[in-house]
Write a protein that holds these residues in place. Structure first.
Motif, PDB file in Angstrom:
ATOM      1  N   TYR A  19     -13.902  20.233 -11.630  1.00 10.19           N
ATOM      2  CA  TYR A  19     -13.279  21.347 -10.919  1.00 10.19           C
ATOM      3  C   TYR A  19     -12.928  22.400 -11.953  1.00 10.19           C
ATOM      4  N   SER A  20     -13.583  23.563 -11.901  1.00  5.78           N
ATOM      5  CA  SER A  20     -13.393  24.626 -12.879  1.00  5.78           C
ATOM      6  C   SER A  20     -12.565  25.738 -12.254  1.00  5.78           C
ATOM      7  N   LEU A  21     -11.446  26.081 -12.892  1.00  4.80           N
ATOM      8  CA  LEU A  21     -10.497  27.070 -12.376  1.00  4.80           C
ATOM      9  C   LEU A  21     -10.312  28.170 -13.412  1.00  4.80           C
ATOM     10  N   THR A  22     -10.665  29.405 -13.050  1.00  3.62           N
ATOM     11  CA  THR A  22     -10.598  30.534 -13.969  1.00  3.62           C
ATOM     12  C   THR A  22      -9.554  31.538 -13.512  1.00  3.62           C
ATOM     13  N   PHE A  23      -8.776  32.021 -14.481  1.00  2.00           N
ATOM     14  CA  PHE A  23      -7.786  33.076 -14.246  1.00  2.00           C
ATOM     15  C   PHE A  23      -8.247  34.324 -15.004  1.00  2.00           C
ATOM     16  N   PRO A  24      -8.960  35.235 -14.356  1.00  2.00           N
ATOM     17  CA  PRO A  24      -9.527  36.401 -15.060  1.00  2.00           C
ATOM     18  C   PRO A  24      -8.476  37.262 -15.753  1.00  2.00           C
ATOM     19  N   SER A  25      -7.340  37.488 -15.105  1.00  2.00           N
ATOM     20  CA  SER A  25      -6.321  38.346 -15.710  1.00  2.00           C
ATOM     21  C   SER A  25      -5.740  37.725 -16.975  1.00  2.00           C
ATOM     22  N   GLN A  26      -5.775  36.392 -17.060  1.00  2.00           N
ATOM     23  CA  GLN A  26      -5.254  35.702 -18.239  1.00  2.00           C
ATOM     24  C   GLN A  26      -6.362  35.356 -19.234  1.00  2.00           C
ATOM     25  N   ASN A  27      -7.620  35.559 -18.819  1.00  2.00           N
ATOM     26  CA  ASN A  27      -8.780  35.297 -19.672  1.00  2.00           C
ATOM     27  C   ASN A  27      -8.828  33.837 -20.117  1.00  2.00           C
ATOM     28  N   VAL A  28      -8.604  32.921 -19.167  1.00  3.27           N
ATOM     29  CA  VAL A  28      -8.561  31.498 -19.492  1.00  3.27           C
ATOM     30  C   VAL A  28      -9.203  30.692 -18.372  1.00  3.27           C
ATOM     31  N   THR A  29      -9.849  29.582 -18.742  1.00  2.00           N
ATOM     32  CA  THR A  29     -10.478  28.670 -17.784  1.00  2.00           C
ATOM     33  C   THR A  29     -10.021  27.245 -18.065  1.00  2.00           C
ATOM     34  N   ALA A  81       2.029  18.367 -15.752  1.00  2.00           N
ATOM     35  CA  ALA A  81       3.171  19.224 -16.061  1.00  2.00           C
ATOM     36  C   ALA A  81       2.818  20.322 -17.066  1.00  2.00           C
ATOM     37  N   PRO A  82       2.068  20.034 -18.148  1.00  2.00           N
ATOM     38  CA  PRO A  82       1.694  21.121 -19.071  1.00  2.00           C
ATOM     39  C   PRO A  82       0.822  22.190 -18.410  1.00  2.00           C
ATOM     40  N   ILE A  83      -0.100  21.785 -17.514  1.00  2.00           N
ATOM     41  CA  ILE A  83      -0.936  22.763 -16.816  1.00  2.00           C
ATOM     42  C   ILE A  83      -0.070  23.622 -15.902  1.00  2.00           C
ATOM     43  N   ASN A  84       0.854  22.995 -15.188  1.00  2.00           N
ATOM     44  CA  ASN A  84       1.746  23.753 -14.307  1.00  2.00           C
ATOM     45  C   ASN A  84       2.602  24.736 -15.097  1.00  2.00           C
ATOM     46  N   GLU A  85       3.064  24.304 -16.271  1.00  2.00           N
ATOM     47  CA  GLU A  85       3.886  25.190 -17.095  1.00  2.00           C
ATOM     48  C   GLU A  85       3.072  26.382 -17.587  1.00  2.00           C
ATOM     49  N   ALA A  86       1.800  26.124 -17.959  1.00  2.00           N
ATOM     50  CA  ALA A  86       0.935  27.220 -18.403  1.00  2.00           C
ATOM     51  C   ALA A  86       0.726  28.231 -17.278  1.00  2.00           C
ATOM     52  N   MET A  87       0.488  27.743 -16.054  1.00  2.00           N
ATOM     53  CA  MET A  87       0.273  28.653 -14.932  1.00  2.00           C
ATOM     54  C   MET A  87       1.540  29.436 -14.593  1.00  2.00           C
ATOM     55  N   GLU A  88       2.694  28.809 -14.799  1.00  2.00           N
ATOM     56  CA  GLU A  88       3.950  29.493 -14.516  1.00  2.00           C
ATOM     57  C   GLU A  88       4.147  30.703 -15.425  1.00  2.00           C
ATOM     58  N   LEU A  97      -5.930  25.698  -5.403  1.00  2.00           N
ATOM     59  CA  LEU A  97      -4.752  26.163  -6.116  1.00  2.00           C
ATOM     60  C   LEU A  97      -3.645  26.400  -5.098  1.00  2.00           C
ATOM     61  N   ALA A  98      -2.585  25.607  -5.188  1.00  2.00           N
ATOM     62  CA  ALA A  98      -1.530  25.628  -4.173  1.00  2.00           C
ATOM     63  C   ALA A  98      -0.221  26.123  -4.781  1.00  2.00           C
ATOM     64  N   SER A  99       0.801  26.207  -3.952  1.00  2.00           N
ATOM     65  CA  SER A  99       2.150  26.538  -4.418  1.00  2.00           C
ATOM     66  C   SER A  99       3.145  25.739  -3.591  1.00  2.00           C
ATOM     67  N   ASP A 100       4.263  25.358  -4.223  1.00  2.00           N
ATOM     68  CA  ASP A 100       5.269  24.567  -3.522  1.00  2.00           C
ATOM     69  C   ASP A 100       6.295  25.481  -2.847  1.00  2.00           C
ATOM     70  N   ALA A 101       7.339  24.882  -2.315  1.00  2.00           N
ATOM     71  CA  ALA A 101       8.337  25.656  -1.571  1.00  2.00           C
ATOM     72  C   ALA A 101       9.059  26.660  -2.458  1.00  2.00           C
ATOM     73  N   ALA A 102       9.108  26.383  -3.758  1.00  2.00           N
ATOM     74  CA  ALA A 102       9.775  27.294  -4.698  1.00  2.00           C
ATOM     75  C   ALA A 102       8.825  28.355  -5.238  1.00  2.00           C
ATOM     76  N   GLY A 103       7.564  28.320  -4.796  1.00  2.00           N
ATOM     77  CA  GLY A 103       6.590  29.303  -5.259  1.00  2.00           C
ATOM     78  C   GLY A 103       5.913  28.947  -6.557  1.00  2.00           C
ATOM     79  N   LYS A 104       6.086  27.705  -7.034  1.00  2.00           N
ATOM     80  CA  LYS A 104       5.454  27.266  -8.265  1.00  2.00           C
ATOM     81  C   LYS A 104       4.025  26.801  -7.983  1.00  2.00           C
ATOM     82  N   SER A 105       3.089  27.252  -8.798  1.00  2.00           N
ATOM     83  CA  SER A 105       1.682  26.941  -8.572  1.00  2.00           C
ATOM     84  C   SER A 105       1.307  25.589  -9.161  1.00  2.00           C
TER      85      SER A 105
END
Length: 240
Positions: free
Chosen positions: A56-66, A28-35, A4-12
């Protein structure tokens, strides 16, 4: 290597290392969801291979989404338990078995061979397609066939799908949206073949017309292995 990376503007975004360069894997839809997520710092991920697929399984516990990426097809999907994130907090490959641990410390075996969750309930599989339009023309849908592997399984006694006839034939439910996925119309359930009925087709006919295009959603909750191969629609375009 995937992370999980971020660009120069801090977008994940999700990236992979290809040689000495970085390749974006998230869409783009995944990036928008993470934003839109408030907290990303507690995210965790694991990878595993099953059959001919690498995940590749990526979980966001605070958002309760995988979110899960099928590396071979470059397609993303969500995994959920009771409407939240996926079960595993930890993963390891042990004796050629996929072992996962949940938040309570219990260990479970994970495999596409299993058709129930950790509570013995049938898995719910939902597949949605991209929006289909014909240059703002009215389109009539005479027939939609979902290409699916048929006739490879019969339902066990006590199937979780109540509408399955005699608990022998797996069922699939089709929903259609004509407003970009905001509202859905139930088109009914069809069977895709009891054991040995390999030529059974999963077909819906006379689905009407739409001026704003079509979006399809297929849901399967029966406890059988499911392989969706594609879809073919017979459309007729009318006037603008």
């Amino acid at each position: 290597i995937i992370w999980l990376a971020s660009d120069a503007a801090g977008k994940s975004y999700v990236a992979a290392l290809t040689g000495y360069s970085t390749k974006p894997l998230s869409t783009a839809p995944i990036n928008e969801a993470m934003e839109r997520y408030g907290v990303l710092s507690d995210a965790f991920a694991y990878t595993y291979r099953e059959g001919d697929n690498q995940f590749y399984s990526l979980t966001f516990p605070s958002q309760n989404v995988t979110w899960v990426l099928d590396v071979g097809t470059s397609m993303w999907h969500q995994r959920s338990v009771n409407g939240g994130r996926d079960l595993p907090d930890h993963y390891t490959l042990w004796n050629d078995r996929h072992v996962v641990g949940d938040s309570s410390g219990k260990l479970w075996l994970m495999s596409q061979e299993y058709q129930t969750d950790n509570n013995g309930m049938g898995l719910k599989r939902v597949r949605s397609c991209q929006h289909v339009k014909a240059e703002n023309r009215v389109t009539f849908l005479d027939e939609l066939e979902i290409e699916i592997e048929a006739g490879t399984a019969s339902l066990p006694a006590g199937s979780v799908y109540p509408s399955s006839p005699a608990n022998t034939e797996p069922m699939a439910r089709l929903e259609v949206s004509k407003d970009g996925g905001h509202t859905w119309v139930d088109c009914g359930s069809k069977g895709f073949g009891a054991q040995g009925r390999y030529k059974k087709r999963l077909v819906w006919r006379r689905l009407g017309y739409s001026r704003n295009g079509w979006t399809f959603r297929l849901t399967i909750t029966d406890t059988v292995r499911t392989y969706i191969l594609g879809a073919v629609g017979k459309f007729r375009a009318g006037t603008k």
